[in-house]
Motif scaffolding. Sequence first.
Motif, PDB file in Angstrom:
ATOM      1  N   ILE A   1      63.403  26.688  -2.868  1.00 24.34           N
ATOM      2  CA  ILE A   1      62.904  27.937  -2.283  1.00 24.34           C
ATOM      3  C   ILE A   1      61.390  27.887  -2.117  1.00 24.34           C
ATOM      4  N   LEU A   2      60.701  27.410  -3.151  1.00 24.79           N
ATOM      5  CA  LEU A   2      59.246  27.303  -3.070  1.00 24.79           C
ATOM      6  C   LEU A   2      58.813  26.340  -1.971  1.00 24.79           C
ATOM      7  N   MET A   3      59.592  25.297  -1.761  1.00 24.68           N
ATOM      8  CA  MET A   3      59.256  24.339  -0.710  1.00 24.68           C
ATOM      9  C   MET A   3      59.322  25.005   0.664  1.00 24.68           C
ATOM     10  N   TYR A   4      60.390  25.785   0.917  1.00 23.93           N
ATOM     11  CA  TYR A   4      60.511  26.467   2.203  1.00 23.93           C
ATOM     12  C   TYR A   4      59.421  27.524   2.375  1.00 23.93           C
ATOM     13  N   VAL A   5      59.114  28.251   1.304  1.00 22.44           N
ATOM     14  CA  VAL A   5      58.038  29.250   1.375  1.00 22.44           C
ATOM     15  C   VAL A   5      56.715  28.575   1.710  1.00 22.44           C
ATOM     16  N   LEU A   6      56.462  27.431   1.086  1.00 21.85           N
ATOM     17  CA  LEU A   6      55.223  26.704   1.339  1.00 21.85           C
ATOM     18  C   LEU A   6      55.148  26.235   2.786  1.00 21.85           C
ATOM     19  N   ILE A   7      56.279  25.775   3.321  1.00 19.80           N
ATOM     20  CA  ILE A   7      56.303  25.329   4.720  1.00 19.80           C
ATOM     21  C   ILE A   7      55.965  26.480   5.659  1.00 19.80           C
ATOM     22  N   VAL A   8      56.576  27.655   5.420  1.00 23.72           N
ATOM     23  CA  VAL A   8      56.312  28.827   6.259  1.00 23.72           C
ATOM     24  C   VAL A   8      54.849  29.244   6.165  1.00 23.72           C
ATOM     25  N   VAL A   9      54.312  29.277   4.939  1.00 21.02           N
ATOM     26  CA  VAL A   9      52.915  29.675   4.748  1.00 21.02           C
ATOM     27  C   VAL A   9      51.979  28.710   5.463  1.00 21.02           C
ATOM     28  N   LEU A  10      52.247  27.417   5.376  1.00 24.84           N
ATOM     29  CA  LEU A  10      51.400  26.428   6.038  1.00 24.84           C
ATOM     30  C   LEU A  10      51.465  26.573   7.559  1.00 24.84           C
ATOM     31  N   GLN A  11      52.650  26.870   8.077  1.00 27.60           N
ATOM     32  CA  GLN A  11      52.770  27.060   9.521  1.00 27.60           C
ATOM     33  C   GLN A  11      51.982  28.289   9.983  1.00 27.60           C
ATOM     34  N   LEU A  12      52.088  29.401   9.224  1.00 25.18           N
ATOM     35  CA  LEU A  12      51.328  30.602   9.574  1.00 25.18           C
ATOM     36  C   LEU A  12      49.826  30.337   9.492  1.00 25.18           C
ATOM     37  N   TRP A  13      49.411  29.615   8.471  1.00 24.15           N
ATOM     38  CA  TRP A  13      47.992  29.278   8.321  1.00 24.15           C
ATOM     39  C   TRP A  13      47.514  28.435   9.496  1.00 24.15           C
ATOM     40  N   LEU A  14      48.349  27.485   9.934  1.00 22.53           N
ATOM     41  CA  LEU A  14      47.980  26.631  11.071  1.00 22.53           C
ATOM     42  C   LEU A  14      47.841  27.460  12.346  1.00 22.53           C
ATOM     43  N   ILE A  15      48.764  28.415  12.550  1.00 23.57           N
ATOM     44  CA  ILE A  15      48.684  29.277  13.732  1.00 23.57           C
ATOM     45  C   ILE A  15      47.395  30.104  13.707  1.00 23.57           C
ATOM     46  N   LEU A  16      47.069  30.674  12.534  1.00 22.23           N
ATOM     47  CA  LEU A  16      45.845  31.464  12.414  1.00 22.23           C
ATOM     48  C   LEU A  16      44.608  30.621  12.686  1.00 22.23           C
ATOM     49  N   VAL A  17      44.595  29.385  12.202  1.00 20.12           N
ATOM     50  CA  VAL A  17      43.457  28.496  12.441  1.00 20.12           C
ATOM     51  C   VAL A  17      43.317  28.197  13.924  1.00 20.12           C
ATOM     52  N   LEU A  18      44.443  27.943  14.606  1.00 19.37           N
ATOM     53  CA  LEU A  18      44.398  27.651  16.037  1.00 19.37           C
ATOM     54  C   LEU A  18      43.888  28.853  16.827  1.00 19.37           C
ATOM     55  N   VAL A  19      44.357  30.063  16.480  1.00 22.78           N
ATOM     56  CA  VAL A  19      43.900  31.275  17.165  1.00 22.78           C
ATOM     57  C   VAL A  19      42.411  31.484  16.943  1.00 22.78           C
ATOM     58  N   TYR A  20      41.969  31.303  15.694  1.00 21.89           N
ATOM     59  CA  TYR A  20      40.544  31.467  15.378  1.00 21.89           C
ATOM     60  C   TYR A  20      39.689  30.474  16.161  1.00 21.89           C
TER      61      TYR A  20
END
Length: 212
Positions: free
Chosen positions: A156-175
Amino acid sequence: MSTLTCGITYVSGCWGGCAEVDSLTEAVVGEGFLLGCISCKKRAEVPAEAVVDWFFRPQEHGNYSHIFQYDHPTARSLHPDFSGRVEWRGTQDPDIQIGAIFVSNLTANDSGTYRCRFQRTLFLKLYNHQTTIEKVVELQVVVEAQRELTSVVAEILMYVLIVVLQLWLILVLVYCYKKISAEQEAREARTALKTRTKLPDPDEDCDAIKTE
């Protein structure tokens, strides 16, 4: 089972690092299972010899049966129910500290209590000292392996980490996109301002002509 195997492999390669790792307690029907049993000497420099015996008591009965013995270099299967199914996986030396055995082709009837007994003789300078150490493993043989809670939580923690990293990557790209766009607009504005500053004023040209 992999954790125990790694622990036993490490221990067998280094006497000074002997650690008494507990055996796993759940196996699957039709598969093999490593029954762990480790008894470390208090002083590794003292020469010794040991004999390891394994006993089994089914869940339905109250008596132990002697199923296996290892007296280096001889390994003996002593019970017909385990004949040809038990393999020595312990120390290949008279000074035994790892008394593990591997039981293959498990059935539901193999569920029960396994007792491992070390009979060790320490060869001291003045006399020989004998000790007996016993360890117990409660084994449950199931049709399908049950996932441990730690494994479920880790997944579960692995999937949560994957989702968080993807959201962080999207935010970085938008910024980064907004920052680059703002810099581009500022650059274009400065260029346009410089261009307007360099162009001559038509009224000034007309005044110059009239004066002449």
